[in-house]
Design a protein around this motif. Structure first.
Motif, PDB file in Angstrom:
ATOM      1  N   GLU A  59      -5.866   2.055 -17.607  1.00 33.33           N
ATOM      2  CA  GLU A  59      -5.801   3.241 -16.503  1.00 33.33           C
ATOM      3  C   GLU A  59      -4.498   3.410 -15.598  1.00 33.33           C
ATOM      4  O   GLU A  59      -4.126   4.341 -14.764  1.00 33.33           O
ATOM      5  N   ALA A  60      -3.523   2.685 -15.909  1.00 36.12           N
ATOM      6  CA  ALA A  60      -2.329   2.264 -15.128  1.00 36.12           C
ATOM      7  C   ALA A  60      -1.382   3.312 -15.414  1.00 36.12           C
ATOM      8  O   ALA A  60      -1.206   3.641 -16.757  1.00 36.12           O
ATOM      9  N   VAL A  61      -0.253   3.642 -14.555  1.00 33.08           N
ATOM     10  CA  VAL A  61       0.818   4.586 -14.741  1.00 33.08           C
ATOM     11  C   VAL A  61       2.049   3.487 -14.851  1.00 33.08           C
ATOM     12  O   VAL A  61       2.291   2.817 -13.776  1.00 33.08           O
ATOM     13  N   GLN A  62       2.778   3.476 -15.880  1.00 32.39           N
ATOM     14  CA  GLN A  62       3.986   2.561 -15.925  1.00 32.39           C
ATOM     15  C   GLN A  62       5.170   3.426 -15.646  1.00 32.39           C
ATOM     16  O   GLN A  62       5.124   4.570 -16.080  1.00 32.39           O
ATOM     17  N   ARG A  63       6.046   2.732 -14.792  1.00 32.42           N
ATOM     18  CA  ARG A  63       7.204   3.390 -14.476  1.00 32.42           C
ATOM     19  C   ARG A  63       8.289   2.406 -14.235  1.00 32.42           C
ATOM     20  O   ARG A  63       8.266   1.746 -13.452  1.00 32.42           O
ATOM     21  N   GLY A  64       8.988   2.296 -15.492  1.00 29.99           N
ATOM     22  CA  GLY A  64       9.838   1.432 -15.369  1.00 29.99           C
ATOM     23  C   GLY A  64       9.447  -0.158 -15.764  1.00 29.99           C
ATOM     24  O   GLY A  64       8.171  -0.253 -16.595  1.00 29.99           O
ATOM     25  N   GLU A  72       0.892   9.756  -8.629  1.00 29.43           N
ATOM     26  CA  GLU A  72       1.205  10.094  -7.062  1.00 29.43           C
ATOM     27  C   GLU A  72       1.851   8.841  -6.482  1.00 29.43           C
ATOM     28  O   GLU A  72       2.979   8.963  -5.968  1.00 29.43           O
ATOM     29  N   HIS A  73       1.422   7.571  -6.877  1.00 26.21           N
ATOM     30  CA  HIS A  73       1.921   6.527  -6.188  1.00 26.21           C
ATOM     31  C   HIS A  73       3.362   6.101  -7.155  1.00 26.21           C
ATOM     32  O   HIS A  73       4.339   5.657  -6.714  1.00 26.21           O
TER      33      HIS A  73
END
Ligand SMILES: [Zn+2]
Length: 77
Positions: A59-64, A72-73
């Motif tokens: 469910e996590a959003v990976q950014r780099g 949003e976070h």
């Protein structure tokens, strides 16, 4: 010499009982295999880099290099 025979027999019985008491599956084997009734229990938990909340990796959003609990976070960071 007869007492030694009974002592040996007693040790064998204790060893056999100990083997029976052991759980059939080790905890390592159960965690490596996902439980079909509760898939979240076997899933890895990740920490949001913004609010430090823990959530399942799926469910996590990976950014780099960082992971976030929501889009949003991820955008705020
Ligand atoms: Zn967050």
């Amino acid at each position: 010499m007869r007492i030694l025979f009974w002592l040996g027999l007693l040790v064998l019985i204790i060893l056999a009982l100990k083997k029976k008491m052991q759980p059939p599956r080790s905890p390592v084997a159960t965690t490596s295999r996902p439980d079909p009734q509760n898939p979240a229990s076997a899933e890895a938990m990740v920490c949001c880099a913004h609010c430090q909340i823990y959530l399942p990796a799926s469910e996590a959003v990976q950014r780099g290099e960082q992971v976030y609990c929501s889009k949003e976070h991820a955008d705020l960071a």
